[in-house]
Scaffold this active site. Structure first.
Site, PDB file in Angstrom:
ATOM      1  N   GLY A 131      -7.612   4.857  15.893  1.00  0.00           N
ATOM      2  CA  GLY A 131      -7.371   3.799  14.699  1.00  0.00           C
ATOM      3  C   GLY A 131      -5.842   3.671  14.694  1.00  0.00           C
ATOM      4  O   GLY A 131      -4.825   4.629  15.388  1.00  0.00           O
ATOM      5  N   GLY A 147      -2.635   1.760  12.144  1.00  0.00           N
ATOM      6  CA  GLY A 147      -2.237   0.970  11.152  1.00  0.00           C
ATOM      7  C   GLY A 147      -0.778   0.654  11.080  1.00  0.00           C
ATOM      8  O   GLY A 147       0.111   1.087  12.042  1.00  0.00           O
ATOM      9  N   PHE A 168       1.821   2.269   9.255  1.00  0.00           N
ATOM     10  CA  PHE A 168       2.636   3.268   9.475  1.00  0.00           C
ATOM     11  C   PHE A 168       2.242   4.430  10.288  1.00  0.00           C
ATOM     12  O   PHE A 168       3.006   5.262  10.468  1.00  0.00           O
ATOM     13  CB  PHE A 168       2.849   3.912   7.990  1.00  0.00           C
ATOM     14  CG  PHE A 168       3.627   2.917   6.977  1.00  0.00           C
ATOM     15  CD1 PHE A 168       4.644   2.286   7.427  1.00  0.00           C
ATOM     16  CD2 PHE A 168       3.092   3.002   5.732  1.00  0.00           C
ATOM     17  CE1 PHE A 168       5.174   1.389   6.552  1.00  0.00           C
ATOM     18  CE2 PHE A 168       3.794   2.324   5.091  1.00  0.00           C
ATOM     19  CZ  PHE A 168       5.013   1.316   5.239  1.00  0.00           C
ATOM     20  N   VAL A 214      -3.780   7.043  14.671  1.00  0.00           N
ATOM     21  CA  VAL A 214      -4.803   8.040  14.607  1.00  0.00           C
ATOM     22  C   VAL A 214      -5.576   8.450  15.883  1.00  0.00           C
ATOM     23  O   VAL A 214      -5.876   7.444  16.460  1.00  0.00           O
ATOM     24  CB  VAL A 214      -5.991   8.025  13.425  1.00  0.00           C
ATOM     25  CG1 VAL A 214      -6.784   9.141  13.010  1.00  0.00           C
ATOM     26  CG2 VAL A 214      -5.347   7.465  12.376  1.00  0.00           C
ATOM     27  N   LYS A 244      -3.201  12.214  12.438  1.00  0.00           N
ATOM     28  CA  LYS A 244      -2.519  10.767  11.942  1.00  0.00           C
ATOM     29  C   LYS A 244      -0.946  11.032  12.399  1.00  0.00           C
ATOM     30  O   LYS A 244      -0.336  11.889  11.643  1.00  0.00           O
ATOM     31  CB  LYS A 244      -2.737  10.615  10.499  1.00  0.00           C
ATOM     32  CG  LYS A 244      -2.001   9.135  10.016  1.00  0.00           C
ATOM     33  CD  LYS A 244      -2.523   9.035   8.525  1.00  0.00           C
ATOM     34  CE  LYS A 244      -1.673   7.806   8.276  1.00  0.00           C
ATOM     35  NZ  LYS A 244      -2.250   7.274   6.959  1.00  0.00           N
ATOM     36  N   ASP A 260      -4.899   2.256  -3.181  1.00  0.00           N
ATOM     37  CA  ASP A 260      -5.146   1.294  -1.908  1.00  0.00           C
ATOM     38  C   ASP A 260      -6.617   1.635  -1.549  1.00  0.00           C
ATOM     39  O   ASP A 260      -6.751   1.726  -0.423  1.00  0.00           O
ATOM     40  CB  ASP A 260      -4.190   1.672  -0.857  1.00  0.00           C
ATOM     41  CG  ASP A 260      -4.223   0.566   0.153  1.00  0.00           C
ATOM     42  OD1 ASP A 260      -4.663  -0.590  -0.086  1.00  0.00           O
ATOM     43  OD2 ASP A 260      -3.808   0.810   1.548  1.00  0.00           O
TER      44      ASP A 260
END
Length: 589
Positions: free
Chosen positions: A383, A385, A387, A390, A404, A499
């Site tokens: 994964g 994102g 910031f 992962v 992460k 979030d």
């Protein structure tokens, strides 16, 4: 055919694919001197060889020969008349049973007696000591039991003794002091007890000594290290040896491999070990050595393998180890090392260095993470994102984790890391993602999280090949609600997620939901002070999931998470995102 070849002196059939039995008529070729049937598929019993008086070499190794029945070993007895026999090998067959005492009646000129890799059992006959010409006695990989016959120590010319992988018990015979011509001695993987005899110093031609995987006790006799020609292997591993390494270990200038691992040895790793200038392999792991790593290890210029794992070593890792240009593996794991990790040469290869289990080592976890993720390989990526990225990682102890890694080049990534650390620092709940560890240095930040094998709720709601039944959806809603209730009401200071959305909810192997991604989390400092918060990031929630009041500048609150939870619940049951075109006009959320 052999009935007619009465003048035949040499018969080489080795290295073919012959099968069937070895014919008894071989004895009719009475002038045979050399016979080699090795490396074939011969089966059945070995026939009588009683009429081969001139035979010097008889090689039957690597076949499928057997020796069952009362007379299965008669072929050994029949060779008593072969008084010129020098080499006899029946290794790597399927021979069973006990060796007959008549083995002691073989030729006094016999030099090589090779019987390894069979299924022979019982006591080894002491009568073998009659074979005074033996230079090699090989009975390894059998099932011999009882003591090693002391009479073996009377073989004056013995150079190679291979007794490993049997079940010999008792002590190493004192009579072995007389084997002064010994070049190799292998007693590995038996049940030997007692101490290592100091008289081994008599082996002035010794090259290999392997006493590993026994139950030997006491200290390592310093006399072993007085053999100047000792040049290949000293293996005393997997015993019960205690005390410290003798200072004289440095006398072994020619030794190539030393293994004393898996013993309760104590004391410092001696500086003098650096004098073993020919050393290629050093294994001192799984002992109780203490103190610093001696600087003299950096002087082992040809060393390829160093294993000091699972001791009580302290101090820093020597930067001078970077100079060892041939070093291929360095294991310093599970000690008490501290300070910085060197960065040159081998320390740049995450698969060649093991440093895990040194909690005070700067960068130790980073090295473990590199190994666990195969240096952040694309195949381990699960994964990404704004910031962070992962990765799935498998650590040396078998733990599987989601790692992460924060993109430190991104604006506010550092604040995102701090926010998650602060939020996750003191929270514990079955429906919140669990932090295993945190890795942080000047240019690298990562969270090691409990791995969720069933991925995110986002995937289950919107990927075609995934489906959730109504029961599973209800259970996920309950899990998320339980997590949010804990964050708002049961933490020391209320925590607002800020979030909450399907991509922030992950499912374990039992489809139990876990709330994650606390990069925007806010902690309420004083609930009685008009809801003031300690803000670590500007408000950035996700469109469609943040409450309308956030858009007009109102402060965050627990009510905002409740709104996001409502949107999430709607999406769980409708499989429609809040940004879907259906939510327009009168259906506007």
């Amino acid at each position: 055919m052999l009935l007619k070849l009465t003048n035949l002196t040499t018969l080489y059939l080795g290295g073919n694919q012959f099968s069937g039995s070895i014919l008894g008529s071989i004895a009719n070729a009475s002038r045979l001197v050399r016979v080699d049937f090795s490396n074939n598929n011969f089966t059945g019993h070995i026939p009588s060889m009683g009429n081969l008086p001139s035979i010097q070499v008889l090689n039957l190794e690597i076949n499928e020969l057997v020796s069952g029945g009362e007379r299965g070993m008669d072929f050994i007895t029949s060779l008593a008349n072969s008084t010129q026999l020098q080499v006899f090998s029946m290794a790597t067959n399927r021979l069973t049973g006990r060796l007959p005492l008549s083995i002691g009646n073989l030729s006094r000129q016999l030099s090589l007696l090779v019987m390894g890799e069979n299924h022979l059992e019982g006591n080894l006959p002491g009568e073998i000591s009659n074979l005074v010409g033996l230079t090699m006695l090989s009975v390894e990989y059998n099932s011999f039991t009882g003591i090693i016959p002391p009479s073996i120590g009377t073989l004056p010319n013995l150079q190679n003794l291979y007794f490993h992988r049997n079940q010999f018990s008792g002590k190493i015979p004192e009579s072995f002091r007389n084997l002064t011509e010994l070049y190799e001695m292998g007693l590995k993987s038996n049940l030997l007890t007692g101490t290592i005899p100091p008289s081994l110093e008599n082996y002035q031609h010794l090259q290999i000594l392997d006493l590993s995987v026994n139950m030997l006790s006491g200290t390592i006799p310093r006399e072993i290290f007085s053999i100047p020609s000792f040049g290949k292997l000293l293996n005393l591993s997997w015993n019960r040896l205690n005390g410290s390494l003798p200072e004289e270990i440095g006398n072994l200038k020619m030794i190539q491999a030393i293994d004393v691992s898996n013993n309760p040895l104590t004391g410092d790793i001696l500086v003098s070990i650096g004098d073993c200038s020919s050393l290629l392999y050093l294994n001192l792991s799984r002992n109780s050595f203490q103190g610093p790593i001696p600087k003299s290890l950096s002087e082992l210029n040809g060393i390829e393998y160093i294993d000091l794992a699972k001791n009580n070593l302290t101090g820093e890792i020597l930067a001078s180890l970077e100079r060892l240009q041939f070093l291929q593996l360095l294991d310093l794991s599970e000690n008490q090392l501290q300070g910085n990790i060197p960065t040159g040469r081998i320390f740049n290869n995450a698969t060649a260095v093991s440093l895990d289990g040194n909690p005070q080592l700067c960068g130790g976890l980073l090295n473990e993470i590199k190994i666990a993720t195969r240096n952040f390989s694309q195949e381990n990526l699960i994964g990404e994102g704004s910031f962070g990225t992962v990765y799935k990682g498998t650590f040396s102890n078998g733990t599987v984790a989601a790692i992460k890694v924060f993109k430190m080049e991104q604006h506010k990534a550092f604040k995102s890391f701090l926010a998650e650390c602060e939020a996750l620092r003191n929270i514990r709940h079955r429906n919140l993602i669990r932090v295993i560890s945190v890795c942080s240095n000047s240019d690298f930040k990562a969270l090691v999280l409990h791995f969720m094998p069933n991925g995110s709720l986002e995937q289950w709601l919107h990927e075609r090949n995934k489906r959730l039944c109504i029961k599973e959806r209800l259970e996920i809603v309950q899990d998320v609600a339980s997590a949010i209730e804990y964050l708002h009401h049961d933490c020391e200071s209320p925590v607002m997620h800020c979030d909450l959305k399907p991509s922030s909810v992950f499912l374990n192997e039992s489809m139990c939901a876990h709330v994650a991604d606390f990069r925007l989390a806010q902690i309420l400092v004083n609930a009685a002070n008009k809801g003031s918060v300690s803000s670590t990031l500007g408000l950035k929630g996700s469109i469609g999931y943040i409450p309308p009041e956030y858009g007009i500048g109102e402060g965050v609150s627990t009510k905002g998470d409740v709104y996001s939870f409502g949107i999430l619940m709607l999406e769980i049951f409708t499989k429609k995102k809040p940004t879907d075109e259906m939510f327009t006009g009168e259906m506007d959320l």
